[in-house]
Scaffold this motif. Structure first.
Motif, PDB file in Angstrom:
ATOM      1  N   SER A  79       0.834  -1.203   0.000  1.00  0.00           N
ATOM      2  CA  SER A  79       0.000   0.000   0.000  1.00  0.00           C
ATOM      3  C   SER A  79       0.869   1.253   0.000  1.00  0.00           C
ATOM      4  N   ILE A  80       1.923   1.233   0.808  1.00  0.00           N
ATOM      5  CA  ILE A  80       2.863   2.360   0.833  1.00  0.00           C
ATOM      6  C   ILE A  80       3.479   2.533  -0.550  1.00  0.00           C
ATOM      7  N   ALA A  81       3.921   1.423  -1.148  1.00  0.00           N
ATOM      8  CA  ALA A  81       4.542   1.481  -2.482  1.00  0.00           C
ATOM      9  C   ALA A  81       3.568   2.024  -3.519  1.00  0.00           C
ATOM     10  N   ALA A  82       2.294   1.648  -3.414  1.00  0.00           N
ATOM     11  CA  ALA A  82       1.294   2.128  -4.367  1.00  0.00           C
ATOM     12  C   ALA A  82       1.153   3.645  -4.287  1.00  0.00           C
ATOM     13  N   SER A 108       5.734  13.461  -0.466  1.00  0.00           N
ATOM     14  CA  SER A 108       6.934  13.237   0.334  1.00  0.00           C
ATOM     15  C   SER A 108       6.724  11.993   1.192  1.00  0.00           C
ATOM     16  N   ASP A 109       7.788  11.464   1.737  1.00  0.00           N
ATOM     17  CA  ASP A 109       7.672  10.304   2.624  1.00  0.00           C
ATOM     18  C   ASP A 109       6.806  10.621   3.843  1.00  0.00           C
ATOM     19  N   GLU A 110       6.918  11.835   4.341  1.00  0.00           N
ATOM     20  CA  GLU A 110       6.095  12.255   5.474  1.00  0.00           C
ATOM     21  C   GLU A 110       4.612  12.262   5.091  1.00  0.00           C
ATOM     22  N   GLU A 111       4.291  12.776   3.912  1.00  0.00           N
ATOM     23  CA  GLU A 111       2.895  12.813   3.465  1.00  0.00           C
ATOM     24  C   GLU A 111       2.361  11.391   3.245  1.00  0.00           C
ATOM     25  N   VAL A 131       2.354   3.978  10.926  1.00  0.00           N
ATOM     26  CA  VAL A 131       3.280   3.987   9.802  1.00  0.00           C
ATOM     27  C   VAL A 131       4.200   5.185   9.999  1.00  0.00           C
ATOM     28  N   THR A 132       5.504   4.937   9.949  1.00  0.00           N
ATOM     29  CA  THR A 132       6.479   5.995  10.192  1.00  0.00           C
ATOM     30  C   THR A 132       7.163   6.407   8.893  1.00  0.00           C
ATOM     31  N   VAL A 133       7.786   7.557   8.917  1.00  0.00           N
ATOM     32  CA  VAL A 133       8.556   8.036   7.775  1.00  0.00           C
ATOM     33  C   VAL A 133       9.693   7.060   7.491  1.00  0.00           C
ATOM     34  N   LYS A 134      10.310   6.547   8.530  1.00  0.00           N
ATOM     35  CA  LYS A 134      11.394   5.571   8.363  1.00  0.00           C
ATOM     36  C   LYS A 134      10.894   4.341   7.607  1.00  0.00           C
ATOM     37  N   GLN A 135       9.713   3.867   7.952  1.00  0.00           N
ATOM     38  CA  GLN A 135       9.122   2.716   7.265  1.00  0.00           C
ATOM     39  C   GLN A 135       8.850   3.044   5.801  1.00  0.00           C
ATOM     40  N   VAL A 136       8.319   4.219   5.537  1.00  0.00           N
ATOM     41  CA  VAL A 136       8.029   4.639   4.162  1.00  0.00           C
ATOM     42  C   VAL A 136       9.328   4.735   3.359  1.00  0.00           C
ATOM     43  N   LYS A 137      10.360   5.320   3.942  1.00  0.00           N
ATOM     44  CA  LYS A 137      11.647   5.451   3.256  1.00  0.00           C
ATOM     45  C   LYS A 137      12.201   4.074   2.863  1.00  0.00           C
ATOM     46  N   ALA A 138      11.955   3.081   3.690  1.00  0.00           N
ATOM     47  CA  ALA A 138      12.508   1.734   3.465  1.00  0.00           C
ATOM     48  C   ALA A 138      11.802   0.989   2.335  1.00  0.00           C
TER      49      ALA A 138
END
Length: 143
Positions: A79-82, A108-111, A131-138
């Motif tokens: 879902s994050i990747a989408a 942005s990763d934060e958004e 869900v954290t920014v760190k998780q999104v960045k990964a």
């Protein structure tokens, strides 16, 4: 006296720098879940509502629902990747097949983290883990 001031200043600066995480200066500071959800609502209203609607129900056969979505709940990284990279191809959500294109929204990763927290805690969705920014960045784009 000038030397004494310099020594005291050096001690103060040294003390302060030991309390600051130099690696994180200027970077995003984690929010509370409540703040992330509130910020995510704004992102949703700006970027997602046109297709997934204010109710999160989407349009049957065209835009998958986010409300009570098994895909969203079971495939958080996808879902994050989408949201980050877009999504193309067939997916099944709540027993219905969708085969459409969702373009990358340029967030942005934060958004992305904020909107994920919003949709994962709206319309019957409940998610305790933020869900954290760190998780999104990964999350990387899969081919």
């Amino acid at each position: 006296m000038n030397t004494l001031i310099k020594i005291l200043l050096a001690i103060v600066i040294s003390s302060i720098s030991n309390q600051i995480d130099i690696d994180n200066i200027g970077q995003y500071q984690e929010k509370t879940l409540a703040q992330s959800i509130e910020d995510g609502q704004w992102v949703y209203e700006d970027f997602c509502v046109r297709c997934h609607l204010p109710t999160g129900n989407g349009v049957s056969g065209v835009y998958p629902p986010l409300a009570k979505s098994d895909w969203l709940e079971n495939k958080v990284d996808k879902s994050i990747a989408a949201i980050k990279y877009g999504l193309e191809g067939e997916i099944e959500v709540n027993g219905e097949v969708y085969n459409n294109v969702m373009t990358a929204q340029g967030l942005s990763d934060e958004e992305v983290a904020d909107v994920m927290n919003y949709i994962m805690n709206s319309w019957g969705n409940t998610q305790d883990e933020m869900v954290t920014v760190k998780q999104v960045k990964a999350v990387e784009k899969s081919e």
